[in-house]
Design a protein around this motif. Sequence first.
Motif, PDB file in Angstrom:
ATOM      1  N   ALA A 221       0.840  -1.214   0.000  1.00 49.65           N
ATOM      2  CA  ALA A 221       0.000   0.000   0.000  1.00 49.65           C
ATOM      3  C   ALA A 221       0.869   1.256   0.000  1.00 49.65           C
ATOM      4  O   ALA A 221       0.581   2.238  -0.709  1.00 49.65           O
ATOM      5  N   ALA A 222       1.954   1.215   0.749  1.00 49.64           N
ATOM      6  CA  ALA A 222       2.814   2.400   0.845  1.00 49.64           C
ATOM      7  C   ALA A 222       3.468   2.739  -0.486  1.00 49.64           C
ATOM      8  O   ALA A 222       3.746   3.900  -0.778  1.00 49.64           O
ATOM      9  N   LEU A 223       3.685   1.705  -1.323  1.00 55.69           N
ATOM     10  CA  LEU A 223       4.396   1.934  -2.585  1.00 55.69           C
ATOM     11  C   LEU A 223       3.461   2.097  -3.775  1.00 55.69           C
ATOM     12  O   LEU A 223       3.918   2.418  -4.870  1.00 55.69           O
ATOM     13  N   ILE A 238      14.279  -1.917   4.953  1.00 54.41           N
ATOM     14  CA  ILE A 238      14.674  -2.542   6.222  1.00 54.41           C
ATOM     15  C   ILE A 238      13.591  -3.504   6.699  1.00 54.41           C
ATOM     16  O   ILE A 238      13.617  -3.975   7.831  1.00 54.41           O
ATOM     17  N   MET A 239      12.635  -3.790   5.815  1.00 55.00           N
ATOM     18  CA  MET A 239      11.472  -4.599   6.218  1.00 55.00           C
ATOM     19  C   MET A 239      11.860  -6.077   6.338  1.00 55.00           C
ATOM     20  O   MET A 239      12.415  -6.662   5.405  1.00 55.00           O
ATOM     21  N   ALA A 240      11.537  -6.644   7.476  1.00 54.48           N
ATOM     22  CA  ALA A 240      11.881  -8.047   7.714  1.00 54.48           C
ATOM     23  C   ALA A 240      11.088  -8.943   6.772  1.00 54.48           C
ATOM     24  O   ALA A 240       9.878  -8.770   6.601  1.00 54.48           O
ATOM     25  N   THR A 258      18.017  -4.841   3.501  1.00 54.26           N
ATOM     26  CA  THR A 258      18.875  -4.939   4.682  1.00 54.26           C
ATOM     27  C   THR A 258      18.132  -5.652   5.801  1.00 54.26           C
ATOM     28  O   THR A 258      16.909  -5.739   5.805  1.00 54.26           O
ATOM     29  N   MET A 259      18.903  -6.129   6.753  1.00 54.27           N
ATOM     30  CA  MET A 259      18.330  -6.724   7.960  1.00 54.27           C
ATOM     31  C   MET A 259      18.994  -6.075   9.172  1.00 54.27           C
ATOM     32  O   MET A 259      20.096  -6.454   9.558  1.00 54.27           O
ATOM     33  N   PRO A 260      18.346  -5.091   9.754  1.00 51.05           N
ATOM     34  CA  PRO A 260      18.913  -4.467  10.968  1.00 51.05           C
ATOM     35  C   PRO A 260      18.460  -5.199  12.232  1.00 51.05           C
ATOM     36  O   PRO A 260      17.731  -6.188  12.144  1.00 51.05           O
ATOM     37  N   ASN A 261      18.890  -4.747  13.377  1.00 49.35           N
ATOM     38  CA  ASN A 261      18.359  -5.305  14.630  1.00 49.35           C
ATOM     39  C   ASN A 261      18.038  -4.179  15.618  1.00 49.35           C
ATOM     40  O   ASN A 261      18.370  -2.998  15.379  1.00 49.35           O
ATOM     41  N   THR A 262      17.374  -4.537  16.698  1.00 50.27           N
ATOM     42  CA  THR A 262      16.852  -3.490  17.587  1.00 50.27           C
ATOM     43  C   THR A 262      17.917  -2.623  18.270  1.00 50.27           C
ATOM     44  O   THR A 262      17.645  -1.454  18.524  1.00 50.27           O
ATOM     45  N   PRO A 263      19.119  -3.116  18.569  1.00 55.75           N
ATOM     46  CA  PRO A 263      20.106  -2.198  19.155  1.00 55.75           C
ATOM     47  C   PRO A 263      20.447  -0.995  18.261  1.00 55.75           C
ATOM     48  O   PRO A 263      21.113  -0.059  18.718  1.00 55.75           O
TER      49      PRO A 263
HETATM   50  N1  LIG Z   1      12.276  -2.251  15.166  1.00 55.33           N
HETATM   51  C1  LIG Z   1      13.308  -3.019  14.862  1.00 55.33           C
HETATM   52  O1  LIG Z   1      14.236  -3.213  15.626  1.00 55.33           O
HETATM   53  C2  LIG Z   1      13.430  -3.643  13.518  1.00 55.33           C
HETATM   54  C3  LIG Z   1      14.439  -4.578  13.280  1.00 55.33           C
HETATM   55  C4  LIG Z   1      14.552  -5.109  12.016  1.00 55.33           C
HETATM   56  C5  LIG Z   1      13.701  -4.726  11.014  1.00 55.33           C
HETATM   57  N2  LIG Z   1      12.713  -3.828  11.291  1.00 55.33           N
HETATM   58  C6  LIG Z   1      11.802  -3.462  10.223  1.00 55.33           C
HETATM   59  O2  LIG Z   1      11.740  -2.045  10.152  1.00 55.33           O
HETATM   60  C7  LIG Z   1      10.453  -1.674   9.693  1.00 55.33           C
HETATM   61  C8  LIG Z   1       9.932  -0.571  10.581  1.00 55.33           C
HETATM   62  O3  LIG Z   1       9.884  -1.036  11.908  1.00 55.33           O
HETATM   63  P1  LIG Z   1       9.540  -0.045  13.101  1.00 55.33           P
HETATM   64  O4  LIG Z   1       9.874  -0.770  14.335  1.00 55.33           O
HETATM   65  O5  LIG Z   1      10.123   1.279  12.830  1.00 55.33           O
HETATM   66  O6  LIG Z   1       7.949   0.041  12.948  1.00 55.33           O
HETATM   67  P2  LIG Z   1       6.982   1.198  13.432  1.00 55.33           P
HETATM   68  O7  LIG Z   1       7.529   1.873  14.634  1.00 55.33           O
HETATM   69  O8  LIG Z   1       5.610   0.625  13.478  1.00 55.33           O
HETATM   70  O9  LIG Z   1       7.069   2.268  12.234  1.00 55.33           O
HETATM   71  C9  LIG Z   1       6.364   2.151  11.029  1.00 55.33           C
HETATM   72  C10 LIG Z   1       5.712   3.498  10.747  1.00 55.33           C
HETATM   73  O10 LIG Z   1       5.169   3.494   9.452  1.00 55.33           O
HETATM   74  C11 LIG Z   1       3.908   4.148   9.505  1.00 55.33           C
HETATM   75  N3  LIG Z   1       3.057   3.748   8.382  1.00 55.33           N
HETATM   76  C12 LIG Z   1       2.043   2.850   8.357  1.00 55.33           C
HETATM   77  N4  LIG Z   1       1.510   2.789   7.117  1.00 55.33           N
HETATM   78  C13 LIG Z   1       2.210   3.652   6.351  1.00 55.33           C
HETATM   79  C14 LIG Z   1       2.125   4.039   4.985  1.00 55.33           C
HETATM   80  N5  LIG Z   1       1.250   3.484   4.116  1.00 55.33           N
HETATM   81  N6  LIG Z   1       2.988   4.974   4.536  1.00 55.33           N
HETATM   82  C15 LIG Z   1       3.913   5.516   5.348  1.00 55.33           C
HETATM   83  N7  LIG Z   1       4.015   5.193   6.653  1.00 55.33           N
HETATM   84  C16 LIG Z   1       3.183   4.274   7.152  1.00 55.33           C
HETATM   85  C17 LIG Z   1       3.356   3.688  10.823  1.00 55.33           C
HETATM   86  O11 LIG Z   1       2.287   4.492  11.217  1.00 55.33           O
HETATM   87  P3  LIG Z   1       1.121   3.803  12.137  1.00 55.33           P
HETATM   88  O12 LIG Z   1       1.682   3.804  13.511  1.00 55.33           O
HETATM   89  O13 LIG Z   1      -0.039   4.687  11.969  1.00 55.33           O
HETATM   90  O14 LIG Z   1       0.896   2.438  11.615  1.00 55.33           O
HETATM   91  C18 LIG Z   1       4.579   3.804  11.714  1.00 55.33           C
HETATM   92  O15 LIG Z   1       4.734   5.106  12.225  1.00 55.33           O
HETATM   93  C19 LIG Z   1       9.581  -2.919   9.743  1.00 55.33           C
HETATM   94  O16 LIG Z   1       9.351  -3.365   8.422  1.00 55.33           O
HETATM   95  C20 LIG Z   1      10.387  -3.939  10.481  1.00 55.33           C
HETATM   96  O17 LIG Z   1      10.217  -5.217   9.952  1.00 55.33           O
HETATM   97  C21 LIG Z   1      12.565  -3.287  12.502  1.00 55.33           C
END
Ligand SMILES: NC(=O)c1ccc[n+]([C@@H]2O[C@H](COP(=O)([O-])OP(=O)(O)OC[C@H]3O[C@@H](n4cnc5c(N)ncnc54)[C@H](OP(=O)(O)O)[C@@H]3O)[C@@H](O)[C@H]2O)c1
Length: 410
Positions: A221-223, A238-240, A258-263
């Motif tokens: 949807a975003a794209l 960075i999407m898993a 890419t594959m990042p991690n939470t730290p």
């Molecule tokens: N967090 C980690 O440590 C980590 C590690 C590895 C990989 N990742 C990957 O990184 C990505 C982001 O993770 P995150 O932890 O940052 O998630 P997040 O905090 O939920 O951030 C995603 C953001 O995107 C917004 N969003 C939703 N739909 C959208 C759209 N159509 N267009 C633009 N923005 C939109 C969300 O808004 P709403 O809140 O309204 O939905 C939210 O603010 C994920 O794909 C995840 O798999 C994360």
Amino acid sequence: MFLLTGRKVSCVSVHLEADSDDDNGDDNDADNHDASDDDNDGDSDDASNDDNDGDSDDANNDDSDGDIDDAGSDDNDDANEEPCTLQWSPKLQLLLSCYGSPLQRFMQLRQNNSEVICSQILWLKRSFVLRACSHGAGIVAPLTIGFLGGGQMCEALLGGLLAQGTAEASKALVSEPVEARRAYLESKFGVRTTASNAEVVSSMGAGGVVVLAVKPQVASAALSGLNLGSDSPLFVSIMAGVTLQKLADMGLRRVARTMPNTPALVGLGASAYVLGPGALPTDGAIVEKVMSAVGVCEKLGDEKLLDAVTGLSGSGPAYVYMMIEAMADGGVRNGLTRDVALKLAAQTVMGAAKMTIAGDKHPAQLRNAVESPGGTTIAGTTTLEATGFRNAVISAVTAAKERATELGKI
Ligand SMILES: NC(=O)c1ccc[n+]([C@@H]2O[C@H](COP(=O)([O-])OP(=O)(O)OC[C@H]3O[C@@H](n4cnc5c(N)ncnc54)[C@H](OP(=O)(O)O)[C@@H]3O)[C@@H](O)[C@H]2O)c1
């Protein structure tokens, strides 16, 4: 117009005149602070390092109050020094072309007078060298970068990129549906935000980078409806679990996964990446620049290895949390308070990790060094071996890798 100093500075001397804003003392003040703020190494005598005349207070920010006249009139040591003359060396021209904007904020350069602002030139030179070094060889302009999704990972990456000077707030744009979140990012980082993903992509152009930082389930949807033509920016996902093939199906050609991690959220992430087939030869360096803003980043030759990375560093923080918990439980079992035990356990893990990263020794050598004959540590590590500790960790990484592979097929 003001005379700052007539000090000799290697081969560089420049005639400078304050611009009209500088007639106002406040402006001048602010500009000088800007200059010092940009130098993040905290070294207050930066400029003097470049000055070989042995005067340790050279070009120091004694005049950081913005009163530029002070520098010329108060520094009596300088009274008898000859004004230096301008030589437009190629390096100076390069420097000024790179840093023209900040320079023009507080001064105008004039070639035909003989006033000199050595300190600013030295600061610019130093800043230039620092930035060139921090970005590898050559001259690297800040990235033009956009984010789709302004959540946690966006915040972590953006914070790292801005702190390192790899990106500039004025050149960053974040799309995020939630208004309160947009306001938060604007006030925290001074970046622009929008609710439109299309605006981010179109404003980056071919020279820019767009980080896909939305949850995997909303990626499509975003794209949708974006202009992803030949002048597409580089997309860094960075999407898993979203494979290069799935990204291609969503219309992305010039893309890295890419594959990042939470730290990464505390600047200590571990990530790896692969380039998609439509990526340019120079795109790898850009991905590394983005991801190294929040930790280390390794290049992989095969996308399948990203699943192993997921099993190791992606899921790895959870294994280490369990280790910290278990060590703390051991401390509590033996009489320590929970608070003290947790603090000691976490610090021990961090210290051991730093010893491993910093040193030239294999972890086995580090371990052997603390296992004194008949001592306490060998008693503990023997018990870990007997309970299958190593095998448990190896099996955990393998199970997580296999699960990542399964999820990638869905
Ligand atoms: N967090 C980690 O440590 C980590 C590690 C590895 C990989 N990742 C990957 O990184 C990505 C982001 O993770 P995150 O932890 O940052 O998630 P997040 O905090 O939920 O951030 C995603 C953001 O995107 C917004 N969003 C939703 N739909 C959208 C759209 N159509 N267009 C633009 N923005 C939109 C969300 O808004 P709403 O809140 O309204 O939905 C939210 O603010 C994920 O794909 C995840 O798999 C994360």
